[in-house]
Write an enzyme that holds these catalytic residues in place. Structure first.
Site, PDB file in Angstrom:
ATOM      1  N   SER A 146       0.856  -1.187   0.000  1.00 41.54           N
ATOM      2  CA  SER A 146       0.000   0.000   0.000  1.00 41.54           C
ATOM      3  C   SER A 146       0.888   1.232   0.000  1.00 41.54           C
ATOM      4  O   SER A 146       1.962   1.237   0.615  1.00 41.54           O
ATOM      5  CB  SER A 146      -0.888   0.022   1.247  1.00 41.54           C
ATOM      6  N   TYR A 159      -1.452  -1.380  10.085  1.00 38.57           N
ATOM      7  CA  TYR A 159      -1.655  -1.805   8.694  1.00 38.57           C
ATOM      8  C   TYR A 159      -0.397  -1.552   7.865  1.00 38.57           C
ATOM      9  O   TYR A 159       0.056  -2.428   7.109  1.00 38.57           O
ATOM     10  CB  TYR A 159      -2.840  -1.044   8.106  1.00 38.57           C
TER      11      TYR A 159
END
Length: 250
Positions: A146, A159
């Site tokens: 990401s 995350y």
């Protein structure tokens, strides 16, 4: 397990985890457009996975939907077994399954951390291990990181840490598969209009994030699927890289 009525003979074969929604489902459909038979791995939403299979087969492709916990080595091995038994082997692995929970580090529930890292880190290791053992020479592995790894947004600590681990694993696997003509890359999307990204965000937050890239919009699952389809295909020299598909956000 849902199975298409279309048999694939001599086609390249892709395993796509997280294939029932968001980027994973668009990727499955996009790879099928390139002629690949697709094993659509899903966690819980069988109806959504079956819908992906139906879309692929309605356009003349071949697909099968298989439920899988990506952190369970036996379940992941069974997905590869299905690909081999149904379609003859595995050429492309796209690991799109992931969990995302946001929290300031000071308030983070460690049970949430463990659950997310079980899917995002352990799951990537388990899928990558099967890929390394069973992918046919000349294939491709695409994992998902990401762009938040570099953007350092508040509340994304757990995350982002899991996705940093994915990047490290991906670059190492590319080197470990030396000599087999297998490319291994990670795609790191920026803000993309998926259910996973949009959940818990108000309209103002979404508008602010959409305005950050120079293209001044959120990405779409189809945008990212095009990048994956390129990396999954032959004829390129991109290997051991993290491709930041984020509209130019920095």
């Amino acid at each position: 397990m849902a199975i298409s009525t279309v048999e694939a003979t001599g086609a390249r074969v892709a395993v796509v985890t997280g294939g029932s929604g968001g980027i994973g489902s668009r990727t499955a459909v996009r790879l099928a457009e390139d002629g690949l038979a697709v094993v659509v791995g899903y966690t819980a939403n069988r109806d959504a996975a079956d819908a992906v299979v139906t879309e692929i087969t309605a356009n003349g492709g071949a697909a099968v939907a298989v439920r899988v916990d990506v952190a369970d080595e036996q379940a992941v091995a069974a997905v590869f077994d299905t690909a081999e038994d149904r379609f003859g082997g595995v050429d492309v692995v796209v690991h799109a399954a992931a969990r995302m929970r946001l929290s300031p580090l000071a308030d983070l529930d460690l049970a949430v951390l463990d659950d997310m890292h079980r899917t995002n880190i352990r799951g990537t290791f388990v899928v990558a291990r099967q890929a390394a053992r069973r992918l046919r020479d000349g294939g491709a592995v695409i994992t998902f990181s990401s762009s938040v790894v570099g953007l350092a947004f508040p509340e994304y600590g757990a995350y982002s840490a899991s996705k940093g681990a994915v990047e490290a694993l991906t670059l190492i696997l590319a080197r470990e598969l030396r000599g087999r003509n297998i490319t291994v890359n990670a795609v790191a999307p920026g803000p993309t209009a998926t259910e996973l990204f949009l959940q818990g965000k108000d309209a103002g937050t979404i508008a602010r994030l959409a305005d950050q890239p120079p293209l001044r919009r959120l990405g779409t699952p189809a945008d990212v699927a095009e990048v994956v389809a390129f990396l999954a295909g032959p004829g390129h020299w991109i290997n051991g890289q993290v491709v930041r598909a984020n509209g130019g956000i920095v």
